[in-house]
Structure formats: structure tokens, C-alpha cells
Design a protein around this motif. Structure first.
Motif, short mmCIF file in Angstrom:
data_model
loop_
_atom_site.label_atom_id
_atom_site.label_comp_id
_atom_site.label_asym_id
_atom_site.label_seq_id
_atom_site.Cartn_x
_atom_site.Cartn_y
_atom_site.Cartn_z
N MET A 1 -60.54 23.11 77.78
CA MET A 1 -59.43 23.05 77.22
C MET A 1 -58.21 22.99 78.59
O MET A 1 -58.35 23.44 79.65
N LYS A 2 -57.44 21.92 78.36
CA LYS A 2 -56.50 21.59 79.47
C LYS A 2 -55.58 22.50 79.81
O LYS A 2 -55.04 23.26 78.97
N ALA A 3 -55.08 22.73 81.21
CA ALA A 3 -54.17 23.78 81.49
C ALA A 3 -52.90 23.68 80.92
O ALA A 3 -51.95 24.17 81.28
N TRP A 4 -52.72 22.28 80.67
CA TRP A 4 -51.19 21.68 80.54
C TRP A 4 -50.91 20.82 79.21
O TRP A 4 -52.02 20.47 78.73
N ILE A 5 -50.03 20.81 78.81
CA ILE A 5 -49.77 20.24 77.46
C ILE A 5 -49.01 18.87 77.79
O ILE A 5 -47.80 19.07 78.36
N SER A 6 -49.54 17.76 77.20
CA SER A 6 -48.74 16.45 77.39
C SER A 6 -47.43 16.34 76.67
O SER A 6 -47.35 17.08 75.57
N LYS A 7 -46.57 15.53 76.93
CA LYS A 7 -45.40 15.33 76.28
C LYS A 7 -45.74 14.86 74.86
O LYS A 7 -44.70 15.14 73.78
N GLN A 8 -46.66 14.18 74.63
CA GLN A 8 -47.09 13.56 73.32
C GLN A 8 -47.45 14.78 72.40
O GLN A 8 -47.05 14.99 71.12
N GLN A 9 -48.17 15.55 72.99
CA GLN A 9 -48.67 16.87 72.19
C GLN A 9 -47.46 17.75 71.85
O GLN A 9 -47.45 18.15 70.69
N ILE A 10 -46.31 17.88 72.66
CA ILE A 10 -45.18 18.74 72.32
C ILE A 10 -44.43 17.87 71.29
O ILE A 10 -43.96 18.70 70.35
N PHE A 11 -44.49 16.82 71.40
CA PHE A 11 -43.82 15.96 70.15
C PHE A 11 -44.40 16.14 68.98
O PHE A 11 -43.70 16.36 67.94
N ARG B 1 -46.36 18.68 68.16
CA ARG B 1 -46.40 19.98 67.65
C ARG B 1 -45.10 20.36 67.05
O ARG B 1 -44.79 21.04 66.00
N SER B 2 -43.92 19.49 67.73
CA SER B 2 -42.35 19.83 67.21
C SER B 2 -42.36 19.33 65.89
O SER B 2 -41.62 19.69 64.93
N LEU B 3 -42.99 18.06 65.56
CA LEU B 3 -42.84 17.41 64.38
C LEU B 3 -43.58 18.30 63.26
O LEU B 3 -43.13 18.22 62.19
N ALA B 4 -44.76 19.05 63.55
CA ALA B 4 -45.44 19.58 62.65
C ALA B 4 -44.60 21.05 62.16
O ALA B 4 -44.58 21.20 61.07
N TRP B 5 -44.04 21.55 63.16
CA TRP B 5 -43.16 22.60 62.82
C TRP B 5 -41.80 22.26 62.37
O TRP B 5 -41.24 22.91 61.30
N LEU B 6 -41.24 21.00 62.43
CA LEU B 6 -40.22 20.60 61.64
C LEU B 6 -40.74 20.31 60.32
O LEU B 6 -39.79 20.75 59.37
N ALA B 7 -41.60 19.86 60.22
CA ALA B 7 -42.20 19.48 58.68
C ALA B 7 -42.22 20.84 58.04
O ALA B 7 -42.07 21.10 56.76
N LEU B 8 -43.05 22.02 58.65
CA LEU B 8 -43.22 23.19 57.77
C LEU B 8 -41.71 23.98 57.53
O LEU B 8 -41.41 24.40 56.43
N VAL B 9 -40.78 23.68 58.61
CA VAL B 9 -39.62 24.40 58.25
C VAL B 9 -38.64 23.64 57.11
O VAL B 9 -38.05 24.17 56.43
#
Length: 114
Positions: free
Chosen positions: A1-11, A13-21
Motif C-alpha cells: 500500500m502506498k504511504a501517500w494518497i494521490s489527488k485523484q484518490q482524494i477527489f 473519495r470526496s465524491l463518494a462521501w458527497l454521494a453518501l451524504v
């Protein structure tokens, strides 16, 4: 597993959380269980929260990138200091072994801190 998260992964994940909310909000609205009526003030507070969160995440990613460079830069600086000390000791003798031990102690301290 990578030690850092790319900007695309943050985007993503943010979209997934937005859809859930938004999905939860829709369910609560359809069931008539809303305890708080949305107003422009509420929307502004939520947008401000996401804006601040974006700043925090961008600064965190920059800190991770900086922390990856720190050990290599520190090691290079210590190596340069030792090479300079070797050259200086040719003309002005001093305890080069003690100086080397001090530099090694600094490297050990950095390794222990990380």
C-alpha cells in the motif's frame, strides 16, 4: 500500500462521501424527518467547511512530500560537512574522529526520531 494518497484518490473519495451524504439527506427529506430547514446560511457554512478541509488536505500532502525529502537532504548535508572537515583538517588539524562521531550521532538521532 502506498504511504501517500494521490489527488485523484482524494477527489474520488470526496465524491463518494458527497454521494453518501446527499443520499442520506434525500432519504431523511422523503421521510419527513428533517429537524433543520436548509437556508442560505446553512449552505454557506457547509461550503466553508469543505473549503477549509481542502486547504488542510492540500497542506498535509505538501508536508508528506517534504518529509520524504528530509532524510536524503539531511544525509547529504552531513556528508558535505564531513568532507569539508576532512579538507580543513589537512591545513588545521583537529579531532576529525570526534567530529565524525558527532555527525554519526546526529544521523542516529534523526533515524530514531523518524
Amino acid at each position: 500500500m502506498k504511504a501517500w494518497i494521490s489527488k485523484q484518490q482524494i477527489f474520488v473519495r470526496s465524491l463518494a462521501w458527497l454521494a453518501l451524504v446527499l443520499g442520506l439527506k434525500l432519504v431523511v427529506h422523503l421521510l419527513g424527518l428533517e429537524a433543520l430547514v436548509l437556508s442560505p446560511l446553512h449552505a454557506t457554512a457547509v461550503a466553508g467547511g469543505f473549503f477549509i478541509l481542502g486547504f488542510i488536505l492540500s497542506a498535509t500532502i505538501a508536508d508528506y512530500k517534504e518529509s520524504e525529502r528530509l532524510p536524503a537532504e539531511f544525509t547529504a548535508i552531513v556528508e558535505n560537512m564531513y568532507e569539508d572537515a576532512l579538507l580543513i583538517s589537512r591545513r588545521h588539524p583537529f579531532d576529525i574522529a570526534g567530529f565524525r562521531e558527532g555527525l554519526l550521532a546526529a544521523l542516529d538521532s534523526l533515524r530514531d526520531d523518524m
